[in-house]
Design a protein around this motif. Structure first.
Motif, PDB file in Angstrom:
ATOM      1  N   GLN A  30      -2.931   1.825  -4.332  1.00 26.25           N
ATOM      2  CA  GLN A  30      -2.839   3.225  -3.936  1.00 26.25           C
ATOM      3  C   GLN A  30      -3.934   3.517  -2.909  1.00 26.25           C
ATOM      4  O   GLN A  30      -5.079   3.137  -3.109  1.00 26.25           O
ATOM      5  CB  GLN A  30      -3.074   4.154  -5.120  1.00 26.25           C
ATOM      6  CG  GLN A  30      -2.013   4.141  -6.164  1.00 26.25           C
ATOM      7  CD  GLN A  30      -2.348   5.118  -7.287  1.00 26.25           C
ATOM      8  OE1 GLN A  30      -3.027   6.118  -7.089  1.00 26.25           O
ATOM      9  NE2 GLN A  30      -1.872   4.805  -8.480  1.00 26.25           N
ATOM     10  N   LEU A  31      -3.569   4.196  -1.838  1.00 20.15           N
ATOM     11  CA  LEU A  31      -4.546   4.690  -0.877  1.00 20.15           C
ATOM     12  C   LEU A  31      -4.984   6.064  -1.378  1.00 20.15           C
ATOM     13  O   LEU A  31      -4.254   7.040  -1.287  1.00 20.15           O
ATOM     14  CB  LEU A  31      -3.934   4.788   0.521  1.00 20.15           C
ATOM     15  CG  LEU A  31      -4.814   5.325   1.642  1.00 20.15           C
ATOM     16  CD1 LEU A  31      -6.081   4.506   1.790  1.00 20.15           C
ATOM     17  CD2 LEU A  31      -4.045   5.359   2.944  1.00 20.15           C
ATOM     18  N   ILE A  32      -6.149   6.115  -1.999  1.00 18.48           N
ATOM     19  CA  ILE A  32      -6.633   7.316  -2.667  1.00 18.48           C
ATOM     20  C   ILE A  32      -7.375   8.233  -1.700  1.00 18.48           C
ATOM     21  O   ILE A  32      -7.218   9.444  -1.732  1.00 18.48           O
ATOM     22  CB  ILE A  32      -7.566   6.949  -3.846  1.00 18.48           C
ATOM     23  CG1 ILE A  32      -6.826   6.092  -4.868  1.00 18.48           C
ATOM     24  CG2 ILE A  32      -8.165   8.180  -4.499  1.00 18.48           C
ATOM     25  CD1 ILE A  32      -5.651   6.770  -5.533  1.00 18.48           C
ATOM     26  N   THR A  58     -10.724   4.647   0.155  1.00 16.35           N
ATOM     27  CA  THR A  58     -10.689   4.209  -1.229  1.00 16.35           C
ATOM     28  C   THR A  58      -9.295   3.725  -1.583  1.00 16.35           C
ATOM     29  O   THR A  58      -8.311   4.445  -1.404  1.00 16.35           O
ATOM     30  CB  THR A  58     -11.087   5.364  -2.183  1.00 16.35           C
ATOM     31  OG1 THR A  58     -12.362   5.863  -1.794  1.00 16.35           O
ATOM     32  CG2 THR A  58     -11.134   4.894  -3.620  1.00 16.35           C
ATOM     33  N   LEU A  59      -9.229   2.501  -2.087  1.00 19.72           N
ATOM     34  CA  LEU A  59      -7.978   1.906  -2.550  1.00 19.72           C
ATOM     35  C   LEU A  59      -8.098   1.614  -4.038  1.00 19.72           C
ATOM     36  O   LEU A  59      -9.146   1.172  -4.501  1.00 19.72           O
ATOM     37  CB  LEU A  59      -7.693   0.603  -1.801  1.00 19.72           C
ATOM     38  CG  LEU A  59      -7.492   0.727  -0.297  1.00 19.72           C
ATOM     39  CD1 LEU A  59      -7.589  -0.631   0.364  1.00 19.72           C
ATOM     40  CD2 LEU A  59      -6.152   1.377   0.008  1.00 19.72           C
ATOM     41  N   HIS A  60      -7.023   1.844  -4.767  1.00 23.77           N
ATOM     42  CA  HIS A  60      -6.992   1.519  -6.196  1.00 23.77           C
ATOM     43  C   HIS A  60      -6.023   0.364  -6.397  1.00 23.77           C
ATOM     44  O   HIS A  60      -4.828   0.478  -6.128  1.00 23.77           O
ATOM     45  CB  HIS A  60      -6.548   2.728  -7.023  1.00 23.77           C
ATOM     46  CG  HIS A  60      -6.291   2.394  -8.461  1.00 23.77           C
ATOM     47  ND1 HIS A  60      -7.308   2.059  -9.332  1.00 23.77           N
ATOM     48  CD2 HIS A  60      -5.128   2.303  -9.161  1.00 23.77           C
ATOM     49  CE1 HIS A  60      -6.770   1.801 -10.515  1.00 23.77           C
ATOM     50  NE2 HIS A  60      -5.468   1.932 -10.432  1.00 23.77           N
ATOM     51  N   ASN A  61      -6.545  -0.771  -6.871  1.00 23.46           N
ATOM     52  CA  ASN A  61      -5.738  -1.960  -7.104  1.00 23.46           C
ATOM     53  C   ASN A  61      -5.022  -1.833  -8.441  1.00 23.46           C
ATOM     54  O   ASN A  61      -5.655  -1.732  -9.487  1.00 23.46           O
ATOM     55  CB  ASN A  61      -6.632  -3.203  -7.095  1.00 23.46           C
ATOM     56  CG  ASN A  61      -5.851  -4.484  -7.128  1.00 23.46           C
ATOM     57  OD1 ASN A  61      -4.642  -4.493  -7.364  1.00 23.46           O
ATOM     58  ND2 ASN A  61      -6.529  -5.576  -6.892  1.00 23.46           N
ATOM     59  N   GLU A  62      -3.697  -1.862  -8.413  1.00 21.40           N
ATOM     60  CA  GLU A  62      -2.906  -1.760  -9.639  1.00 21.40           C
ATOM     61  C   GLU A  62      -2.664  -3.118 -10.289  1.00 21.40           C
ATOM     62  O   GLU A  62      -1.984  -3.197 -11.295  1.00 21.40           O
ATOM     63  CB  GLU A  62      -1.570  -1.073  -9.338  1.00 21.40           C
ATOM     64  CG  GLU A  62      -1.738   0.356  -8.886  1.00 21.40           C
ATOM     65  CD  GLU A  62      -0.414   1.042  -8.642  1.00 21.40           C
ATOM     66  OE1 GLU A  62       0.655   0.385  -8.659  1.00 21.40           O
ATOM     67  OE2 GLU A  62      -0.448   2.261  -8.434  1.00 21.40           O
ATOM     68  N   GLU A  99       4.709   7.747  -1.452  1.00 20.81           N
ATOM     69  CA  GLU A  99       5.450   7.870  -2.702  1.00 20.81           C
ATOM     70  C   GLU A  99       6.342   9.105  -2.706  1.00 20.81           C
ATOM     71  O   GLU A  99       7.445   9.072  -3.242  1.00 20.81           O
ATOM     72  CB  GLU A  99       4.469   7.916  -3.870  1.00 20.81           C
ATOM     73  CG  GLU A  99       5.122   7.815  -5.229  1.00 20.81           C
ATOM     74  CD  GLU A  99       4.104   7.757  -6.345  1.00 20.81           C
ATOM     75  OE1 GLU A  99       4.200   6.826  -7.157  1.00 20.81           O
ATOM     76  OE2 GLU A  99       3.210   8.626  -6.398  1.00 20.81           O
ATOM     77  N   ARG A 100       5.909  10.187  -2.081  1.00 21.97           N
ATOM     78  CA  ARG A 100       6.704  11.416  -2.078  1.00 21.97           C
ATOM     79  C   ARG A 100       8.027  11.245  -1.349  1.00 21.97           C
ATOM     80  O   ARG A 100       8.949  11.998  -1.540  1.00 21.97           O
ATOM     81  CB  ARG A 100       5.915  12.593  -1.501  1.00 21.97           C
ATOM     82  CG  ARG A 100       5.744  12.570  -0.003  1.00 21.97           C
ATOM     83  CD  ARG A 100       5.079  13.815   0.589  1.00 21.97           C
ATOM     84  NE  ARG A 100       4.261  14.578  -0.297  1.00 21.97           N
ATOM     85  CZ  ARG A 100       2.944  14.433  -0.500  1.00 21.97           C
ATOM     86  NH1 ARG A 100       2.286  13.547   0.156  1.00 21.97           N
ATOM     87  NH2 ARG A 100       2.272  15.147  -1.342  1.00 21.97           N
ATOM     88  N   ILE A 133       0.852  -1.190   0.000  1.00 21.73           N
ATOM     89  CA  ILE A 133       0.000   0.000   0.000  1.00 21.73           C
ATOM     90  C   ILE A 133       0.887   1.239   0.000  1.00 21.73           C
ATOM     91  O   ILE A 133       1.835   1.336   0.769  1.00 21.73           O
ATOM     92  CB  ILE A 133      -0.908   0.037   1.251  1.00 21.73           C
ATOM     93  CG1 ILE A 133      -1.744  -1.238   1.367  1.00 21.73           C
ATOM     94  CG2 ILE A 133      -1.771   1.294   1.268  1.00 21.73           C
ATOM     95  CD1 ILE A 133      -2.802  -1.420   0.324  1.00 21.73           C
ATOM     96  N   TYR A 134       0.545   2.170  -0.867  1.00 22.65           N
ATOM     97  CA  TYR A 134       1.272   3.439  -0.844  1.00 22.65           C
ATOM     98  C   TYR A 134       0.333   4.605  -1.062  1.00 22.65           C
ATOM     99  O   TYR A 134      -0.731   4.471  -1.646  1.00 22.65           O
ATOM    100  CB  TYR A 134       2.413   3.445  -1.863  1.00 22.65           C
ATOM    101  CG  TYR A 134       1.995   3.537  -3.312  1.00 22.65           C
ATOM    102  CD1 TYR A 134       1.973   4.764  -3.970  1.00 22.65           C
ATOM    103  CD2 TYR A 134       1.644   2.402  -4.025  1.00 22.65           C
ATOM    104  CE1 TYR A 134       1.599   4.851  -5.299  1.00 22.65           C
ATOM    105  CE2 TYR A 134       1.273   2.469  -5.345  1.00 22.65           C
ATOM    106  CZ  TYR A 134       1.257   3.705  -5.983  1.00 22.65           C
ATOM    107  OH  TYR A 134       0.875   3.784  -7.304  1.00 22.65           O
ATOM    108  N   ILE A 135       0.751   5.729  -0.509  1.00 21.80           N
ATOM    109  CA  ILE A 135       0.018   6.976  -0.693  1.00 21.80           C
ATOM    110  C   ILE A 135       0.691   7.698  -1.852  1.00 21.80           C
ATOM    111  O   ILE A 135       1.865   8.045  -1.774  1.00 21.80           O
ATOM    112  CB  ILE A 135       0.040   7.814   0.590  1.00 21.80           C
ATOM    113  CG1 ILE A 135      -0.657   7.037   1.716  1.00 21.80           C
ATOM    114  CG2 ILE A 135      -0.625   9.180   0.354  1.00 21.80           C
ATOM    115  CD1 ILE A 135      -0.515   7.653   3.084  1.00 21.80           C
TER     116      ILE A 135
END
Length: 117
Positions: free
Chosen positions: A72-74, A62-66, A102-103, A22-24
């Motif tokens: 991604q933790l949206i 909200t999570l976006h599965n890549e 990510e930053r 998981i990443y922001i």
């Protein structure tokens, strides 16, 4: 799991936060909650527990599965980070979940599994 379903924090932690990288993403803002906002979430959770509420709505996550083992933790990062800090305060040696920002890639690594924020 379908979209827009109410699930427990336990489910989110075990089904997603522990199972995926998981990443922001960079586009998300930094952690902005002040102590008053974070304390309100903690107090609300505690009150729900004491009142034996079966449900407590903490807001959207909200999570976006890549589809590559990463998500991604949206939306919900402020709540997730606050929840993590609360858990680490209560039981500092337990491992709950980890995520990265990510930053911060290429700079000092922030592994929330090992360190409190």
């Amino acid at each position: 799991m379908g979209n827009n379903q109410m699930v427990s924090f336990d489910y989110i932690i075990n089904a997603y936060l522990k199972e995926y990288d998981i990443y922001i993403p960079l586009i998300q803002r930094n952690y902005k909650w002040d102590s008053g906002t974070a304390s309100k979430l903690a107090a609300d959770l505690w009150k729900a527990y004491l009142n034996k509420q079966e449900t407590y709505t903490a807001g959207m996550i909200t999570l976006h599965n890549e589809l590559n083992g990463k998500m991604q933790l949206i939306d919900g990062q402020q709540r997730i980070i606050t929840l993590y800090m609360l858990l680490k305060y209560l039981k500092p040696h337990d491992e709950y979940f980890s995520f990265r920002m990510e930053r911060d890639e290429g700079s000092i690594k922030l592994n929330i599994r090992d360190k409190a924020i």
